[in-house]
Enzyme design. Structure first.
Site, short mmCIF file in Angstrom:
data_model
loop_
_atom_site.label_atom_id
_atom_site.label_comp_id
_atom_site.label_asym_id
_atom_site.label_seq_id
_atom_site.Cartn_x
_atom_site.Cartn_y
_atom_site.Cartn_z
N ARG A 39 0.97 -1.25 -0.03
CA ARG A 39 -0.08 -0.13 0.00
C ARG A 39 0.75 1.16 -0.18
O ARG A 39 0.39 2.12 -0.42
CB ARG A 39 -0.83 0.06 1.17
CG ARG A 39 -1.95 -1.17 1.16
CD ARG A 39 -3.18 -0.80 2.27
NE ARG A 39 -2.96 -0.99 3.40
CZ ARG A 39 -2.54 -1.94 4.32
NH1 ARG A 39 -3.02 -3.09 3.70
NH2 ARG A 39 -2.35 -2.01 5.46
N CYS A 60 -5.10 -18.16 15.56
CA CYS A 60 -5.85 -17.94 16.88
C CYS A 60 -7.18 -18.86 16.96
O CYS A 60 -8.07 -18.91 17.80
CB CYS A 60 -6.23 -16.46 17.18
SG CYS A 60 -4.63 -15.22 17.16
N ASN A 296 19.69 -3.97 6.77
CA ASN A 296 19.07 -4.68 5.69
C ASN A 296 18.06 -5.58 6.22
O ASN A 296 17.35 -6.23 5.22
CB ASN A 296 19.65 -5.02 4.46
CG ASN A 296 20.91 -4.24 3.80
OD1 ASN A 296 20.40 -2.93 3.81
ND2 ASN A 296 22.01 -4.43 3.85
N ILE A 297 17.94 -6.18 7.37
CA ILE A 297 16.88 -7.19 7.83
C ILE A 297 16.28 -6.66 9.07
O ILE A 297 16.58 -5.96 9.86
CB ILE A 297 17.82 -8.40 8.32
CG1 ILE A 297 18.86 -8.69 7.20
CG2 ILE A 297 16.89 -9.32 8.64
CD1 ILE A 297 19.65 -9.87 7.44
N TYR A 446 -23.17 4.28 29.29
CA TYR A 446 -24.10 3.78 30.18
C TYR A 446 -25.44 3.68 30.16
O TYR A 446 -25.84 4.71 29.57
CB TYR A 446 -23.72 4.73 31.58
CG TYR A 446 -25.01 4.23 32.72
CD1 TYR A 446 -25.35 2.91 32.99
CD2 TYR A 446 -25.83 5.07 33.18
CE1 TYR A 446 -26.12 2.53 33.89
CE2 TYR A 446 -27.03 4.80 33.87
CZ TYR A 446 -27.01 3.67 34.42
OH TYR A 446 -28.10 3.30 35.22
P1 FAD Z 1 3.37 -16.86 12.88
O1 FAD Z 1 2.16 -16.12 12.74
O2 FAD Z 1 3.50 -18.03 13.91
O3 FAD Z 1 3.83 -17.05 11.38
C1 FAD Z 1 4.88 -17.44 11.28
C2 FAD Z 1 5.18 -18.45 9.71
O4 FAD Z 1 6.33 -18.61 9.41
C3 FAD Z 1 4.60 -19.85 10.15
O5 FAD Z 1 3.72 -20.01 9.04
C4 FAD Z 1 5.76 -20.61 9.72
O6 FAD Z 1 5.56 -21.94 9.05
C5 FAD Z 1 6.73 -19.67 8.94
N1 FAD Z 1 8.02 -20.04 9.00
C6 FAD Z 1 8.83 -20.22 10.22
N2 FAD Z 1 10.08 -20.37 9.82
C7 FAD Z 1 10.29 -20.47 8.65
C8 FAD Z 1 11.37 -20.61 7.54
N3 FAD Z 1 12.70 -20.73 7.98
N4 FAD Z 1 11.05 -20.48 6.23
C9 FAD Z 1 9.60 -20.29 5.90
N5 FAD Z 1 8.67 -20.13 6.48
C10 FAD Z 1 8.73 -20.15 7.99
N6 FAD Z 1 -2.46 -14.49 19.95
C11 FAD Z 1 -3.56 -13.53 20.31
O7 FAD Z 1 -2.97 -12.50 20.33
N7 FAD Z 1 -4.82 -14.00 20.73
C12 FAD Z 1 -5.16 -15.36 20.59
O8 FAD Z 1 -6.42 -15.61 20.77
C13 FAD Z 1 -4.21 -16.27 20.09
N8 FAD Z 1 -4.50 -17.59 19.79
C14 FAD Z 1 -3.54 -18.25 19.58
C15 FAD Z 1 -3.91 -19.64 19.42
C16 FAD Z 1 -3.05 -20.73 18.70
C17 FAD Z 1 -3.38 -22.06 18.90
C18 FAD Z 1 -1.63 -20.07 18.58
C19 FAD Z 1 -0.63 -21.06 18.09
C20 FAD Z 1 -1.27 -19.04 18.88
C21 FAD Z 1 -2.27 -18.01 19.11
N9 FAD Z 1 -2.04 -16.63 19.31
C22 FAD Z 1 -3.07 -15.90 19.76
C23 FAD Z 1 -0.44 -16.06 19.00
C24 FAD Z 1 -0.30 -15.48 17.57
O9 FAD Z 1 -1.15 -16.32 16.72
C25 FAD Z 1 0.82 -15.28 17.36
O10 FAD Z 1 1.59 -14.19 18.31
C26 FAD Z 1 1.11 -14.69 15.81
O11 FAD Z 1 0.54 -15.33 14.78
C27 FAD Z 1 2.64 -14.43 15.69
O12 FAD Z 1 3.19 -14.12 14.44
P2 FAD Z 1 4.23 -14.19 13.73
O13 FAD Z 1 4.01 -13.74 12.42
O14 FAD Z 1 5.47 -13.96 14.31
O15 FAD Z 1 4.55 -15.89 13.55
#
Ligand code: FAD
Length: 569
Positions: A39, A60, A296-297, A446
């Protein structure tokens, strides 16, 4: 989180059409970053890579898919690969794992998870959002069939199939944090009998122990067996079929399936191998623009360390809201805009079988652990709306604030209705450095069915003000056993006879004006009632009649929770 270095020299390529942004991880943080960046800048090339089969799915929602509350798996897919391409011109590569970063060449190596074929891709900017992996302790049996962690759609699909294929009737959930509790709720929806094995003496570790008590009572009332203060030793196969979870205490908990929900660990392997700085809490160190030590990261989400705005300490906070905001901030920063991540205050909510538990900011135990002193706390138990309107349900609320300036440090609440609304209001106040005075004055919605003219948030602020200005000195529950003070219970006689604090005497508020001279005026008096309100009235009366009196905040309701948590005699 590192101090923002506005002057850090970056050899970022100029914002030209060839600029190539690679994003590792395509869910909360990664997908937010990709979409925001598009965007802001139509010219960059964006490639988002995920080792799983999906991007932008609702992690979630996974427990609710297991519980069949969400029955259609497709509802978990927030955006598809095709949508990213068509709508945002973002290329998505699924089933592809990034296995190495060459910072000097600015390339990553990736592997097709099906064929094992590898290839190298160039980047100008790399964003890491690989999330956090469920912890699988190195204990015997954790890899047995029927033992699951919940992170991906395929994980939840496997649990669903296991329940159906094995006609599962019982489960043990190891870990009583929010994912464990959500799994408990959903396994009960699937009519399994559920036990929780939790190493700590309480569930929901972020809560102060006494605030977890109503939750634990609720779980027990719903038939959940709680094995607290006991860790996992191993998992065994049961003769015939099924599993047995063996606890450190040697307790044996039979189960048809086991869920491991003992926490998550930032996925930092790539970052470590690439020599990026990792902080003391095990997450990637980033600055306020979410940039790592390599200009860069960038890194966002569960994998990074961030600053707790209340304690000032580094922390990891695996929650979706911060991950999404960080993704957006990284995109702003990559696009050359000024943006800062403000840090986290750990605002969270969980629903458990009809009960809602929410918190924001620091807990009392967190402050003590961080060596913070000079705070005070109040407990209150108001109805979620006006008492005269049918259906008011109690909210148990604890507010922690600074004695020096009344600044709100944290709040926790448990109840059936209106809980998250109150915590969200207090969370917003914390974000603006609000004080108890701000809460007392907050102008909130309220009407009888929604709140009260003095909303629980206002009441919490007013109690805090009363403590600070000396109108309602509070006694510390933790000193109950040592104090020489007279413990005065001002509830009615029948209430007192149903249960009271040891050594307390009873003089009901309704008789106090005529009988107060019976009280010794040379002695401190700590006043208790059911929830704190009558004790406040009594404290005001006694103080104005020359007595040194203090309120036992939250009254007998709080006492019972403290006692159940082992914090009161
Ligand atoms: P993620 O969303 O986990 O995404 C990371 C992605 O990176 C994954 O798909 C993984 O496969 C991929 N990946 C990792 N390493 C590599 C690699 N080397 N190469 C390619 N891909 C890779 N948070 C809330 O606030 N409220 C909730 O109700 C809640 N409920 C949850 C319920 C569950 C069951 C889970 C597991 C988590 C929950 N969370 C909740 C937490 C929330 O989902 C995470 O905090 C959030 O998704 C983190 O985002 P992220 O992008 O850091 O990682």
């Amino acid at each position: 989180m590192k101090e923002q270095s506005e002057s850090r020299t970056t050899d970022l390529p100029s914002m030209d059409a060839r600029r190539r942004v690679l994003i590792v991880g395509g869910v909360a943080g990664g997908a937010s970053c990709a979409a925001r960046l598009r965007r802001l800048d139509e010219s960059v090339e964006i490639l988002m890579i995920d080792r799983g089969p999906y991007v932008s799915f609702a992690n979630c929602g996974l427990p609710y898919y297991v519980g069949n509350v969400i029955s259609d798996e497709r509802k978990l897919l927030v955006a598809s690969r095709e949508m990213f391409h068509e709508r945002f011109n973002i290329d998505v590569q699924t089933d592809t794992e990034v296995i190495g970063i060459d910072r000097s060449m600015r390339t990553v190596t990736m592997r097709d998870v099906h064929t094992g074929n590898t290839r190298t891709e160039r980047y100008d900017v790399l964003v890491l959002s690989p999330g956090a992996a469920p912890i699988r302790p190195a204990l015997p049996g954790v890899d047995l069939p029927g033992v699951f962690a919940v992170r991906t759609i395929p994980d939840s699909r496997r649990i669903r199939s296991w329940i159906t294929d094995h006609n599962a009737r019982s489960a043990v959930v190891v870990g009583g944090g929010f994912i464990g509790l959500e799994m408990v709720e959903n396994l009960i929806h699937r009519e399994l009998s559920v036990a929780i094995l939790e190493k700590l003496p309480q569930v929901m570790p972020p809560l102060d122990p006494e605030m977890a008590v109503p939750l634990m009572e609720h779980l027990a009332a719903k038939g959940v067996r709680l094995h607290l203060g006991d860790g996992l030793a191993r998992i065994e196969e049961r003769a015939g079929a099924g599993l047995v979870v063996v606890a450190e205490s040697c307790a044996r908990l039979p189960a048809d399936l086991v869920i491991l929900a003992i926490g998550v660990r930032p996925e930092t392997m790539l970052a470590k191998d690439a020599g990026l700085e990792i902080g003391p809490r095990g997450g990637i160190v980033v600055d306020a623009q979410m940039r790592t030590c390599d200009p860069n990261i960038w890194a966002v989400g569960d994998v990074v360390e961030v600053q707790d705005v209340l304690t000032g300490q580094e922390t990891v906070l695996p929650l979706a809201g911060p991950a999404n905001r960080q993704g957006r901030i990284a995109a702003e920063s990559i696009a050359g805009r000024a943006a800062r991540f403000r840090g986290v205050q750990a605002t969270a909510v969980v629903g458990v079988l009809g009960l809602t538990v929410a918190s924001t900011g620091a807990s009392e135990k967190g402050l003590r652990r961080a060596g913070v002193t000079g705070f005070q706390k109040v407990y209150l138990h108001p109805g979620h709306h006006a008492g005269y309107y049918p259906g008011a349900r109690e909210i148990h609320l604890k507010l922690v604030f600074s004695v020096a300036d009344g600044r709100i440090l944290g709040a926790q609440a448990v109840g059936f209705e209106g809980v998250e609304k109150r915590i969200d209001v207090i969370a917003t106040a914390i974000q603006f450095n609000g004080t108890v005075h701000d809460l007392a004055e907050a102008e909130l919605c309220y009407a009888p069915q929604f709140g009260a003219a003095k909303d629980p948030v206002n009441l919490a602020g007013m109690l805090g003000e009363n403590v600070l200005n000396g109108d309602m000195p509070v006694a510390d529950w933790s000193e109950l056993e040592q104090t020489d003070a007279l413990l005065l219970d001002v509830r009615e006689v029948d209430e007192f006879s149903r249960g009271h604090i040891p050594k307390a005497i009873n003089l009901p508020l309704s008789q106090l004006r005529s009988r107060y001279r019976e009280l010794p005026n040379a002695r401190d008096i700590w006043v208790c009632c059911a929830v704190g309100q009558r004790a406040y009235f009594a404290t005001r009366f006694l103080t104005q009649h020359g007595y040194r009196s203090r309120n036992l905040s939250g009254g007998y309701t709080t006492y019972k929770a403290l006692k159940a948590a082992g914090l009161a005699p």
